[in-house]
Design a protein around this motif. Sequence first.
Motif, PDB file in Angstrom:
ATOM      1  N   GLU A  90       0.742  -1.300  -0.146  1.00 43.53           N
ATOM      2  CA  GLU A  90      -0.087  -0.067  -0.084  1.00 43.53           C
ATOM      3  C   GLU A  90       0.831   1.132   0.010  1.00 43.53           C
ATOM      4  O   GLU A  90       1.982   1.135   0.605  1.00 43.53           O
ATOM      5  CB  GLU A  90      -0.784   0.013   1.412  1.00 43.53           C
ATOM      6  N   ILE A  91       0.416   2.205  -0.397  1.00 39.93           N
ATOM      7  CA  ILE A  91       0.965   3.620  -0.422  1.00 39.93           C
ATOM      8  C   ILE A  91       0.898   4.307   1.135  1.00 39.93           C
ATOM      9  O   ILE A  91      -0.528   4.233   1.340  1.00 39.93           O
ATOM     10  CB  ILE A  91       0.789   4.431  -1.583  1.00 39.93           C
ATOM     11  N   CYS A  92       1.819   4.555   1.532  1.00 44.48           N
ATOM     12  CA  CYS A  92       1.499   5.411   2.894  1.00 44.48           C
ATOM     13  C   CYS A  92       1.261   6.618   2.534  1.00 44.48           C
ATOM     14  O   CYS A  92       2.014   7.469   2.707  1.00 44.48           O
ATOM     15  CB  CYS A  92       2.965   5.247   3.900  1.00 44.48           C
ATOM     16  N   GLY A  93      -0.166   6.976   2.627  1.00 40.11           N
ATOM     17  CA  GLY A  93      -0.871   8.200   2.184  1.00 40.11           C
ATOM     18  C   GLY A  93      -1.017   8.915   3.541  1.00 40.11           C
ATOM     19  O   GLY A  93      -1.839  10.150   3.620  1.00 40.11           O
ATOM     20  N   LYS A  94      -0.813   8.292   4.775  1.00 36.62           N
ATOM     21  CA  LYS A  94      -1.067   8.995   6.031  1.00 36.62           C
ATOM     22  C   LYS A  94      -0.120   8.823   6.886  1.00 36.62           C
ATOM     23  O   LYS A  94       0.808   7.976   7.128  1.00 36.62           O
ATOM     24  CB  LYS A  94      -2.167   8.287   6.731  1.00 36.62           C
ATOM     25  N   SER A  95       0.029   9.886   7.916  1.00 42.36           N
ATOM     26  CA  SER A  95       0.931   9.763   9.193  1.00 42.36           C
ATOM     27  C   SER A  95       0.231   9.729  10.313  1.00 42.36           C
ATOM     28  O   SER A  95      -0.787   9.917  10.390  1.00 42.36           O
ATOM     29  CB  SER A  95       2.000  10.983   9.117  1.00 42.36           C
ATOM     30  N   TYR A  96       0.753   9.043  11.246  1.00 40.32           N
ATOM     31  CA  TYR A  96      -0.043   8.631  12.513  1.00 40.32           C
ATOM     32  C   TYR A  96       0.872   8.873  13.769  1.00 40.32           C
ATOM     33  O   TYR A  96       1.880   8.230  14.033  1.00 40.32           O
ATOM     34  CB  TYR A  96      -0.006   6.738  12.616  1.00 40.32           C
ATOM     35  N   LEU A  97       0.369   9.790  14.354  1.00 37.97           N
ATOM     36  CA  LEU A  97       0.875  10.292  15.492  1.00 37.97           C
ATOM     37  C   LEU A  97       0.185   9.500  16.716  1.00 37.97           C
ATOM     38  O   LEU A  97      -0.928   9.470  16.897  1.00 37.97           O
ATOM     39  CB  LEU A  97       0.795  11.834  15.966  1.00 37.97           C
ATOM     40  N   LEU A  98       1.120   8.771  17.416  1.00 36.34           N
ATOM     41  CA  LEU A  98       0.580   7.848  18.421  1.00 36.34           C
ATOM     42  C   LEU A  98       0.256   8.838  19.624  1.00 36.34           C
ATOM     43  O   LEU A  98       1.085   9.373  20.165  1.00 36.34           O
ATOM     44  CB  LEU A  98       1.455   6.639  18.831  1.00 36.34           C
ATOM     45  N   LEU A  99      -1.122   8.553  20.061  1.00 33.88           N
ATOM     46  CA  LEU A  99      -1.552   9.417  21.325  1.00 33.88           C
ATOM     47  C   LEU A  99      -1.499   8.396  22.281  1.00 33.88           C
ATOM     48  O   LEU A  99      -1.284   8.784  23.527  1.00 33.88           O
ATOM     49  CB  LEU A  99      -2.938   9.931  21.008  1.00 33.88           C
ATOM     50  N   SER A 100      -1.694   7.180  22.143  1.00 34.95           N
ATOM     51  CA  SER A 100      -1.371   6.081  23.206  1.00 34.95           C
ATOM     52  C   SER A 100      -1.168   4.877  22.441  1.00 34.95           C
ATOM     53  O   SER A 100      -1.581   4.579  21.460  1.00 34.95           O
ATOM     54  CB  SER A 100      -2.699   6.034  24.119  1.00 34.95           C
ATOM     55  N   GLY A 101      -0.631   3.981  23.458  1.00 39.80           N
ATOM     56  CA  GLY A 101      -0.411   2.548  22.827  1.00 39.80           C
ATOM     57  C   GLY A 101       1.002   2.368  22.397  1.00 39.80           C
ATOM     58  O   GLY A 101       1.824   3.321  22.354  1.00 39.80           O
ATOM     59  N   ILE A 102       1.103   1.115  21.745  1.00 44.53           N
ATOM     60  CA  ILE A 102       2.438   0.708  21.119  1.00 44.53           C
ATOM     61  C   ILE A 102       2.322   0.214  19.647  1.00 44.53           C
ATOM     62  O   ILE A 102       1.074  -0.546  19.580  1.00 44.53           O
ATOM     63  CB  ILE A 102       3.214  -0.292  21.871  1.00 44.53           C
ATOM     64  N   ALA A 103       3.168   0.557  18.775  1.00 47.91           N
ATOM     65  CA  ALA A 103       2.885  -0.087  17.310  1.00 47.91           C
ATOM     66  C   ALA A 103       4.217  -0.434  16.880  1.00 47.91           C
ATOM     67  O   ALA A 103       5.170  -0.144  17.519  1.00 47.91           O
ATOM     68  CB  ALA A 103       2.090   0.930  16.363  1.00 47.91           C
ATOM     69  N   ARG A 104       4.307  -1.088  15.842  1.00 53.01           N
ATOM     70  CA  ARG A 104       5.516  -1.567  15.334  1.00 53.01           C
ATOM     71  C   ARG A 104       5.633  -1.476  13.783  1.00 53.01           C
ATOM     72  O   ARG A 104       4.553  -1.589  13.043  1.00 53.01           O
ATOM     73  CB  ARG A 104       5.989  -3.018  15.644  1.00 53.01           C
ATOM     74  N   LYS A 105       6.938  -1.140  13.193  1.00 46.32           N
ATOM     75  CA  LYS A 105       6.897  -1.504  11.764  1.00 46.32           C
ATOM     76  C   LYS A 105       7.606  -2.630  11.516  1.00 46.32           C
ATOM     77  O   LYS A 105       8.684  -2.803  12.179  1.00 46.32           O
ATOM     78  CB  LYS A 105       7.652  -0.118  11.058  1.00 46.32           C
TER      79      LYS A 105
END
Length: 176
Positions: free
Chosen positions: A31-46
């Motif tokens: 997918e094309i990364c057409g958004k940025s995600y500012l984490l307000l809470s929680g944990i994610a990974r790439k």
Amino acid sequence: MSLDEDTLTGLQRISSEKTYKKGELLLRQSEICGKSYLLLSGIARKYYLNDGKEITTELYFENDLAVSFDSYTLQQPSREFIEALTEVSVSITHYGAFQEAKKKYPKLITLDLMLAEYYAMWVEKRLFQFHTMTATERYLDILHRNPHIIQTIPVTVIASYLGISLETLSRIRAKI
């Protein structure tokens, strides 16, 4: 960097909040990364897949900006996935809306440049760690910076992020 009220209001107008459940993907490979995600809470990974094996390259915590950098910048398909490791709340800004907003709010250009510079410094630090620190030192460093990581993130993800096998991580943890 502090933004003036007008710029902040403009940025808020083009952003929206969303919550993802644990295990949900914010971005899929190809997918094309057409958004940025500012984490307000929680944990994610790439992570990306290499011969069917998941290789974690980044961990995102509160106030981190999650994007597939080259996909976002060049608007081309991503090689990576971004996954919620816990429930995450994010502020989403669409690429096109942000590009338009930079024309109206010049401080966003400075913010964009600053974020790119910080990302380059983070990548440089991570490369330095991989070349100069032992696996144990890298593990202790991440524990020092994010002590809650052990209770929250699966050990397979931590091992992958550190660039070591699960067995090696188990030996390191047994010695500590």
